[in-house]
Design a protein around this motif. Structure first.
Motif, PDB file in Angstrom:
ATOM      1  N   THR A 154       0.818  -1.212   0.000  1.00  0.00           N
ATOM      2  CA  THR A 154       0.000   0.000   0.000  1.00  0.00           C
ATOM      3  C   THR A 154       0.855   1.267   0.000  1.00  0.00           C
ATOM      4  O   THR A 154       0.626   2.187  -0.793  1.00  0.00           O
ATOM      5  N   GLY A 155       1.850   1.303   0.898  1.00  0.00           N
ATOM      6  CA  GLY A 155       2.712   2.479   0.943  1.00  0.00           C
ATOM      7  C   GLY A 155       3.524   2.647  -0.325  1.00  0.00           C
ATOM      8  O   GLY A 155       3.730   3.776  -0.794  1.00  0.00           O
ATOM      9  N   GLY A 156       3.996   1.524  -0.889  1.00  0.00           N
ATOM     10  CA  GLY A 156       4.764   1.615  -2.133  1.00  0.00           C
ATOM     11  C   GLY A 156       3.930   2.158  -3.275  1.00  0.00           C
ATOM     12  O   GLY A 156       4.408   2.970  -4.087  1.00  0.00           O
ATOM     13  N   LEU A 157       2.679   1.725  -3.361  1.00  0.00           N
ATOM     14  CA  LEU A 157       1.804   2.235  -4.424  1.00  0.00           C
ATOM     15  C   LEU A 157       1.515   3.729  -4.238  1.00  0.00           C
ATOM     16  O   LEU A 157       1.498   4.498  -5.212  1.00  0.00           O
ATOM     17  N   MET A 158       1.296   4.131  -3.003  1.00  0.00           N
ATOM     18  CA  MET A 158       1.033   5.553  -2.767  1.00  0.00           C
ATOM     19  C   MET A 158       2.261   6.400  -3.069  1.00  0.00           C
ATOM     20  O   MET A 158       2.159   7.490  -3.649  1.00  0.00           O
ATOM     21  N   ALA A 159       3.441   5.924  -2.669  1.00  0.00           N
ATOM     22  CA  ALA A 159       4.667   6.648  -2.998  1.00  0.00           C
ATOM     23  C   ALA A 159       4.859   6.735  -4.509  1.00  0.00           C
ATOM     24  O   ALA A 159       5.241   7.791  -5.048  1.00  0.00           O
ATOM     25  N   ALA A 160       4.565   5.634  -5.212  1.00  0.00           N
ATOM     26  CA  ALA A 160       4.656   5.652  -6.677  1.00  0.00           C
ATOM     27  C   ALA A 160       3.671   6.659  -7.264  1.00  0.00           C
ATOM     28  O   ALA A 160       3.976   7.323  -8.267  1.00  0.00           O
ATOM     29  N   ALA A 161       2.493   6.800  -6.655  1.00  0.00           N
ATOM     30  CA  ALA A 161       1.507   7.772  -7.148  1.00  0.00           C
ATOM     31  C   ALA A 161       2.048   9.196  -7.070  1.00  0.00           C
ATOM     32  O   ALA A 161       1.890   9.989  -8.013  1.00  0.00           O
ATOM     33  N   TYR A 162       2.699   9.519  -5.949  1.00  0.00           N
ATOM     34  CA  TYR A 162       3.284  10.861  -5.828  1.00  0.00           C
ATOM     35  C   TYR A 162       4.366  11.090  -6.873  1.00  0.00           C
ATOM     36  O   TYR A 162       4.400  12.139  -7.539  1.00  0.00           O
ATOM     37  N   TRP A 163       5.244  10.115  -7.048  1.00  0.00           N
ATOM     38  CA  TRP A 163       6.377  10.300  -7.960  1.00  0.00           C
ATOM     39  C   TRP A 163       5.938  10.295  -9.417  1.00  0.00           C
ATOM     40  O   TRP A 163       6.498  11.017 -10.247  1.00  0.00           O
ATOM     41  N   ILE A 164       4.947   9.470  -9.774  1.00  0.00           N
ATOM     42  CA  ILE A 164       4.435   9.478 -11.152  1.00  0.00           C
ATOM     43  C   ILE A 164       3.859  10.852 -11.489  1.00  0.00           C
ATOM     44  O   ILE A 164       4.109  11.414 -12.565  1.00  0.00           O
ATOM     45  N   THR A 165       3.087  11.397 -10.560  1.00  0.00           N
ATOM     46  CA  THR A 165       2.471  12.699 -10.800  1.00  0.00           C
ATOM     47  C   THR A 165       3.524  13.795 -10.911  1.00  0.00           C
ATOM     48  O   THR A 165       3.461  14.651 -11.812  1.00  0.00           O
ATOM     49  N   TYR A 166       4.506  13.771 -10.016  1.00  0.00           N
ATOM     50  CA  TYR A 166       5.528  14.824 -10.045  1.00  0.00           C
ATOM     51  C   TYR A 166       6.388  14.738 -11.296  1.00  0.00           C
ATOM     52  O   TYR A 166       6.641  15.748 -11.970  1.00  0.00           O
ATOM     53  N   ILE A 167       6.858  13.540 -11.651  1.00  0.00           N
ATOM     54  CA  ILE A 167       7.759  13.384 -12.800  1.00  0.00           C
ATOM     55  C   ILE A 167       7.046  13.757 -14.103  1.00  0.00           C
ATOM     56  O   ILE A 167       7.619  14.421 -14.976  1.00  0.00           O
ATOM     57  N   SER A 168       5.787  13.337 -14.245  1.00  0.00           N
ATOM     58  CA  SER A 168       5.060  13.686 -15.470  1.00  0.00           C
ATOM     59  C   SER A 168       4.792  15.187 -15.556  1.00  0.00           C
ATOM     60  O   SER A 168       4.791  15.762 -16.643  1.00  0.00           O
ATOM     61  N   ALA A 169       4.553  15.823 -14.409  1.00  0.00           N
ATOM     62  CA  ALA A 169       4.336  17.275 -14.422  1.00  0.00           C
ATOM     63  C   ALA A 169       5.632  18.031 -14.690  1.00  0.00           C
ATOM     64  O   ALA A 169       5.621  19.111 -15.279  1.00  0.00           O
ATOM     65  N   LYS A 170       6.749  17.454 -14.289  1.00  0.00           N
ATOM     66  CA  LYS A 170       8.042  18.114 -14.488  1.00  0.00           C
ATOM     67  C   LYS A 170       8.567  17.909 -15.902  1.00  0.00           C
ATOM     68  O   LYS A 170       9.458  18.659 -16.343  1.00  0.00           O
TER      69      LYS A 170
END
Length: 336
Positions: A154-170
């Motif tokens: 669960t924590g790994g998926l949530m962390a991946a959600a933050y990083w996917i959103t940030y990297i795609s926005a950057k």
């Protein structure tokens, strides 16, 4: 007699017919071209050329080009902001501290001693220390591995959600941030909402059962003390019930915010403002978590201190992100 060659009457002296004495004329032979069998194909065969064959090709599916609007730029700026990056980093660090704390649980004997040292003298006779120690030991040994695995998933998926959103926005090569991260966050918020709703129903059922069980027994000289315990438990149940209601409202508003942001990223339409109620709950949770850090340090040791502090910082960041989101919409003239 007559000549069999020309049909003249043969001489009576037996000499050959005069036709035999003439030079032979070459015979004229006529050539007849053999008739070729004709095949009927339903069309003339002379000067016939097969037309080019055109085979039906499946239609090519081109990706739908969504229109790029100023909303995409505002959302990219928000999810690529330093504040969102700090939140992604701190969430990953908090997850690491949770795993470490789960791998090194506190000795149940220490926890039992701390609990009994803070209980009133009359209440120490209700549950024996040995039973409480056995229950805590069994719970720790049976849930440590499952807890770590659950946190990793669960924590790994949530962390991946933050990083996917940030990297795609950057990423400057794409005009809009990806929505996969928001989808993951939304799924976990829905799961949390369902679990809290079930917990609310279970809390009410247990409170009713426990209240009926206490009210139907005669405790003799301990009636006054049991009455106090009963009132205390009822108050605790009411408080927990109210907290659960606020948490359910909180999760419902978080889901609504995520839906609005995701729809804006897909369509380019102006999103709704983020809920200030969620920001207030985040700040309140940060304050409660800050004071509970000291209690966790007493019960579980220093290993819980960095976990508690990162949890406090995360709640503060969540509230600040909501305020920043509304401010960016207002500055862009999109607040509604």
């Amino acid at each position: 007699m007559y000549c069999t060659n020309c049909g003249r009457k043969l001489p009576e002296d037996g000499s050959p017919c005069v036709c035999r004495q003439q030079p032979a004329q070459p015979e004229q032979q006529t050539y007849t071209q053999p008739v070729q069998p004709q095949q009927n194909y339903g069309a003339p065969t002379q000067n016939f050329q097969m037309p080019p064959q055109y085979y039906a090709q499946p239609p090519v599916q081109y990706p739908v080009q969504r229109p790029i609007t100023p909303v995409h730029g505002v959302l990219k700026s928000f999810f690529a902001s330093p504040l969102f990056l700090i939140t992604a980093i701190l969430f990953s660090v908090n997850l690491l501290f949770q795993i470490i704390a789960s791998l090194f649980p506190q000795d149940p004997a220490y926890i039992v001693n701390q609990i009994y040292s803070n209980l009133p003298y009359e209440m120490q006779f209700i549950v024996s220390p040995g039973d409480l120690y056995s229950a805590l030991s069994d719970a720790q040994s049976g849930t440590t591995v499952g807890t770590v695995i659950g946190m990793l998933i669960t924590g790994g998926l949530m962390a991946a959600a933050y990083w996917i959103t940030y990297i795609s926005a950057k990423n400057p090569s794409i005009p809009a941030a990806k929505t996969a991260g928001l989808t993951i966050m939304k799924v976990f918020s829905i799961i949390s909402l369902v679990v809290m709703s079930l917990a609310e129903v279970l809390c009410v059922v247990l409170a009713v059962i426990f209240g009926v069980a206490l009210a139907g027994n005669d405790y003799g000289y301990m009636d006054e003390m049991m009455s106090v315990i009963f009132v205390f438990l009822i108050a605790a149940c009411i408080f927990g019930f109210v907290v659960l209601i606020f948490e359910i409202i909180y999760e419902a508003k978080v889901i609504k915010m995520l839906n609005s942001a995701k729809n804006a990223m897909l369509t380019g339409m102006v999103p709704n403002k983020a809920s200030v109620f969620v920001a207030v709950i985040c700040f309140i949770s940060a304050a409660v978590s800050f004071f509970s850090v000291f209690g966790d340090a007493v019960l579980y040791g220093w290993i819980r201190v960095p976990l508690g502090l990162t949890s406090v910082a995360l709640n503060v960041l969540y509230g600040l992100l909501i305020l920043q989101f509304n401010k960016m919409l207002k500055n862009a003239g999109m607040a509604r």
